[in-house]
Design an enzyme around this catalytic site. Structure first.
Site, mmCIF file in Angstrom:
data_model
loop_
_atom_site.group_PDB
_atom_site.id
_atom_site.type_symbol
_atom_site.label_atom_id
_atom_site.label_comp_id
_atom_site.label_asym_id
_atom_site.label_seq_id
_atom_site.Cartn_x
_atom_site.Cartn_y
_atom_site.Cartn_z
ATOM 1 N N CYS A 81 35.870 -79.835 89.202
ATOM 2 C CA CYS A 81 35.099 -79.254 89.699
ATOM 3 C C CYS A 81 33.205 -79.367 88.401
ATOM 4 C CB CYS A 81 34.999 -77.663 89.289
ATOM 5 S SG CYS A 81 34.309 -76.258 89.912
ATOM 6 N N HIS A 177 40.742 -76.642 91.083
ATOM 7 C CA HIS A 177 41.659 -77.032 89.697
ATOM 8 C C HIS A 177 42.767 -77.643 89.195
ATOM 9 C CE1 HIS A 177 37.872 -75.271 87.146
ATOM 10 N NE2 HIS A 177 36.974 -75.032 88.349
ATOM 11 N N GLU A 179 44.515 -78.505 86.954
ATOM 12 C CA GLU A 179 44.915 -77.697 85.973
ATOM 13 C C GLU A 179 45.950 -76.243 85.548
ATOM 14 O OE1 GLU A 179 42.037 -78.363 86.686
ATOM 15 O OE2 GLU A 179 40.791 -76.403 85.735
HETATM 16 N N1 GLN Z 1 29.767 -73.928 89.385
HETATM 17 C C1 GLN Z 1 29.645 -74.412 88.661
HETATM 18 C C2 GLN Z 1 28.962 -75.179 87.978
HETATM 19 O O1 GLN Z 1 27.824 -75.828 88.421
HETATM 20 C C3 GLN Z 1 31.621 -75.275 89.104
HETATM 21 C C4 GLN Z 1 32.591 -74.243 88.177
HETATM 22 C C5 GLN Z 1 33.459 -74.817 87.568
HETATM 23 O O2 GLN Z 1 34.076 -75.620 87.178
HETATM 24 N N2 GLN Z 1 34.388 -73.891 88.257
HETATM 25 O O3 GLN Z 1 28.873 -76.095 87.330
#
Ligand code: GLN
Length: 195
Positions: A81, A177, A179
């Site tokens: 992410c 994610h 994890e």
């Molecule tokens: N929207 C977040 C960002 O721009 C990422 C979201 C996340 O890591 N769950 O970093």
């Protein structure tokens, strides 16, 4: 390499879950918050969180340039992410001027921040993942997607018609994610790349 030593960047996010997943996948693990800790690891996981804040903290802790240098030397990394956003070579919708997320340029992709977030804040679903037996249950939280994939980059997974998992050599990134689900196959895939 015997047992690889994998660091988890511990500025924000699911540090504990990544440490546990990597340990279960057979790695020696430790957290990375300072240069001496970065220097000790063979590979690094960058968790989710907020990529603008993580970029700011990396700069404050004087880790941004050393991390970029280690990645440029080929230190393997896995980003989930916000971690995917940071590993990218280009970030779209990078954030407010002066507080932008900073690309570490480890994977030749262009990502759009909060791309799914404009439609739905979070969602989950089963997706096919190249190289793994059976689908992965993917949890997306204000997730990015990949809008451009460079020639050396392999697409490993897609969701709703968008690329959400990639690999370039020993660099791996997912917009979701793993994890959070107890499925260790993606962490295992990463640890196996290190041997
Ligand atoms: N929207 C977040 C960002 O721009 C990422 C979201 C996340 O890591 N769950 O970093």
């Amino acid at each position: 390499m015997s047992t690889p030593h994998v660091g988890v960047l511990a500025l924000q996010g699911d540090t504990r879950e990544h440490l546990a997943a990597l340990r279960e996948a057979g790695a020696e693990v430790s957290t990375v918050r300072r240069l001496s800790e970065l220097e000790r690891v063979d590979a690094l996981v960058i968790p989710g969180g907020e990529s603008t804040t993580m970029s700011h903290l990396l700069r404050e802790l004087e880790l941004l340039e050393p991390l970029r240098a280690r990645l440029a030397e080929g230190m393997p990394a896995y980003g989930s992410c916000a971690g995917m956003i940071l590993l990218a070579s280009e970030i779209l919708d990078a954030g407010a001027a002066g507080r932008e997320a900073t690309p570490l340029k480890a994977i030749d992709i262009t990502v759009r921040r909060n791309a799914f977030g404009r439609q739905v804040d979070s969602f989950e679903g089963d997706i096919a993942f190249d190289g793994l037996d059976g689908p992965v249950h993917a949890v997306f939280i204000r997730a990015p997607w990949v809008e451009r994939v460079g020639p050396g980059v392999q697409v490993l997974g897609e969701a709703a018609g968008h690329v959400v998992a990639v690999r370039q050599g020993r660099m791996l990134a997912t917009a979701f994610h793993p994890e959070m689900t107890g499925d260790r196959r993606i962490h295992k895939l990463f640890v196996d790349l290190l041997s």
